[in-house]
Design a protein around this motif. Structure first.
Motif, PDB file in Angstrom:
ATOM      1  N   ILE A  94     -19.089 -68.128  86.427  1.00 17.59           N
ATOM      2  CA  ILE A  94     -18.149 -66.962  86.865  1.00 17.59           C
ATOM      3  C   ILE A  94     -17.685 -66.013  86.011  1.00 17.59           C
ATOM      4  O   ILE A  94     -17.708 -65.927  84.856  1.00 17.59           O
ATOM      5  CB  ILE A  94     -16.437 -67.614  86.857  1.00 17.59           C
ATOM      6  N   THR A 152     -13.284 -68.484  82.468  1.00 18.72           N
ATOM      7  CA  THR A 152     -13.378 -68.759  83.828  1.00 18.72           C
ATOM      8  C   THR A 152     -12.116 -68.841  84.455  1.00 18.72           C
ATOM      9  O   THR A 152     -10.942 -68.350  83.658  1.00 18.72           O
ATOM     10  CB  THR A 152     -14.105 -70.074  84.086  1.00 18.72           C
ATOM     11  N   PHE A 153     -11.909 -69.425  85.823  1.00 13.81           N
ATOM     12  CA  PHE A 153     -10.581 -69.250  86.300  1.00 13.81           C
ATOM     13  C   PHE A 153      -9.716 -70.394  85.629  1.00 13.81           C
ATOM     14  O   PHE A 153     -10.341 -71.080  85.024  1.00 13.81           O
ATOM     15  CB  PHE A 153     -10.870 -69.704  87.682  1.00 13.81           C
ATOM     16  N   SER A 182      -7.820 -72.803  86.198  1.00 16.62           N
ATOM     17  CA  SER A 182      -7.874 -74.271  86.661  1.00 16.62           C
ATOM     18  C   SER A 182      -9.073 -74.807  86.265  1.00 16.62           C
ATOM     19  O   SER A 182      -9.088 -75.931  85.814  1.00 16.62           O
ATOM     20  CB  SER A 182      -7.856 -74.289  88.170  1.00 16.62           C
ATOM     21  N   PHE A 183     -10.048 -73.889  85.890  1.00 15.11           N
ATOM     22  CA  PHE A 183     -11.188 -74.552  85.512  1.00 15.11           C
ATOM     23  C   PHE A 183     -11.521 -74.387  83.845  1.00 15.11           C
ATOM     24  O   PHE A 183     -12.107 -74.942  83.048  1.00 15.11           O
ATOM     25  CB  PHE A 183     -12.628 -73.807  86.063  1.00 15.11           C
ATOM     26  N   SER A 203      -8.450 -66.425  80.861  1.00 20.31           N
ATOM     27  CA  SER A 203      -8.454 -66.900  82.191  1.00 20.31           C
ATOM     28  C   SER A 203      -8.430 -65.808  83.197  1.00 20.31           C
ATOM     29  O   SER A 203      -7.808 -64.680  83.120  1.00 20.31           O
ATOM     30  CB  SER A 203      -7.473 -68.045  82.456  1.00 20.31           C
ATOM     31  N   ALA A 211      -7.467 -65.539  87.819  1.00 14.74           N
ATOM     32  CA  ALA A 211      -6.708 -66.346  89.023  1.00 14.74           C
ATOM     33  C   ALA A 211      -5.249 -66.615  88.748  1.00 14.74           C
ATOM     34  O   ALA A 211      -4.748 -66.858  89.881  1.00 14.74           O
ATOM     35  CB  ALA A 211      -7.481 -67.560  89.440  1.00 14.74           C
ATOM     36  N   TRP A 213      -5.955 -65.912  93.948  1.00 11.28           N
ATOM     37  CA  TRP A 213      -6.803 -65.633  94.788  1.00 11.28           C
ATOM     38  C   TRP A 213      -6.463 -66.951  95.998  1.00 11.28           C
ATOM     39  O   TRP A 213      -6.827 -68.108  95.766  1.00 11.28           O
ATOM     40  CB  TRP A 213      -8.279 -66.238  94.281  1.00 11.28           C
ATOM     41  N   GLY A 265      -8.867 -69.205  97.883  1.00 12.36           N
ATOM     42  CA  GLY A 265      -9.613 -70.158  97.066  1.00 12.36           C
ATOM     43  C   GLY A 265      -8.906 -71.555  97.359  1.00 12.36           C
ATOM     44  O   GLY A 265      -9.531 -72.585  96.980  1.00 12.36           O
ATOM     45  N   THR A 268      -7.404 -75.524  94.642  1.00 16.17           N
ATOM     46  CA  THR A 268      -8.364 -75.759  93.552  1.00 16.17           C
ATOM     47  C   THR A 268      -8.388 -74.740  92.652  1.00 16.17           C
ATOM     48  O   THR A 268      -8.784 -74.768  91.364  1.00 16.17           O
ATOM     49  CB  THR A 268      -9.792 -76.121  94.050  1.00 16.17           C
ATOM     50  N   HIS A 269      -8.027 -73.349  93.206  1.00 16.13           N
ATOM     51  CA  HIS A 269      -8.235 -72.245  92.179  1.00 16.13           C
ATOM     52  C   HIS A 269      -6.907 -71.785  91.674  1.00 16.13           C
ATOM     53  O   HIS A 269      -6.898 -70.246  91.215  1.00 16.13           O
ATOM     54  CB  HIS A 269      -9.050 -71.198  93.081  1.00 16.13           C
TER      55      HIS A 269
END
Length: 300
Positions: free
Chosen positions: A29, A73-74, A76-77, A101, A103, A108, A111, A114-115
């Motif tokens: 990402i 990255t996002f 959540s990740f 981060s 998102a 989003w 998404g 999860t996002h």
């Protein structure tokens, strides 16, 4: 106006040119934004693929060699999925990194859950030694990114969002700003919540504090504000409601006080919708905030 995330790659690419100690670690990402920087600095822009635990582990390894990794990255990740690596690879090994981060809580909606990461700051709060920046404007994001990279070997989280206030403020990576003064309570607006809070408190005799650095929490600023405005405190945060209520309570532990924490609720919204619809569903639009803040202050 560009978004905070659109500002992120150009700013960090310039920092890569300026500081040979800085490295960027990606998990697929955001890689396109660093294509040119990777050509200039092939050994300091690293894409590990869709492997978020490795993302944090690689960042920690670079930190242990003396580099200053910027990891992206996002949310959540970046915080939730590799939490064990945050706890051990960075925390237990006393290694520093700048986590950036995207998102936010629900930037989003298409998404799905999860996002989304409304619990990211609360989760980091279970670990020791993290600085957390929550900019409310792309200009503030640029300032706070530079503060984060320059912060020695500290562990820093920079939370970017598509939500933004109409204008930037002169943030310094530490102190809260007094945006409006009043005599009946203090409302703390965090990052992109400032515009909604200012609209909601128009006509209310309240002080508005603006925070873009929430950890460490600026207890001194809150104590100064409550000294003049009284000890009713409303926290309006763009992530999990109540995340900073303990910090506010600790700041006012020696005086009688009331604290109301407003933010993203725990109930999962199972329809995609839009960002604005999610804001409204969690009661964070100006109209809902006006009632919730007004009722709380009136009930003193």
């Amino acid at each position: 106006m560009d978004t905070m995330r659109e500002r992120f790659a150009p700013v960090v690419s310039r920092i890569l040119d300026e500081d040979p100690r800085v490295a960027v670690v990606l998990a697929e990402i955001g890689k396109d934004g660093f294509a040119e920087a990777r050509r200039r600095h092939p050994h300091r822009v690293i894409n590990v693929g869709i492997r978020e635990q490795l993302l944090i582990g690689a960042g920690a390894g670079l930190a242990l060699t003396g580099l200053r990794p910027v990891v992206h990255t996002f949310a959540s990740f970046l915080v939730e999925r590799p939490f064990e690596q945050l706890k051990l690879d960075l925390g237990h090994q006393d290694a520093g990194a700048v986590l950036v981060s995207a998102a936010a809580s629900f930037d989003w909606p298409a998404g799905g859950y999860t996002h989304m990461a409304p619990g990211d700051v609360a989760l980091l709060d279970t670990l020791d030694g993290w600085t957390v920046h929550v900019p409310g404007h792309p200009d503030e994001a640029e300032t706070l990114l530079r503060h984060a990279v320059a912060a020695g070997d500290d562990k820093v989280y920079v939370r970017l969002s598509v939500q933004a206030n109409r204008q930037a403020h002169a943030v310094d990576g530490a102190r809260a700003l007094t945006v409006r003064e009043g005599r009946r309570g203090v409302v703390v607006a965090v990052g992109p919540m400032l515009d909604a809070v200012l609209d909601a408190t128009e006509g209310l005799d309240t002080t508005v504090l603006y925070m873009t650095t929430v950890r460490p929490f600026d207890a001194a600023a809150l104590r100064r504000a409550t000294g003049a405005a009284g000890t009713d405190v409303v926290l309006v945060e763009p992530y999990l409601a109540g995340t900073s209520t303990a910090a506010a309570g600790e700041a006012l532990a020696d005086v009688p006080h009331r604290v109301l924490g407003l933010g993203v609720g725990r109930r999962e919204l199972r329809r995609y919708g839009t960002v604005a619809e999610h804001v409204a569903a969690h009661g964070l639009d100006a109209g809902a905030l006006q009632k919730r803040i007004g009722d709380f202050v009136a009930g003193a």
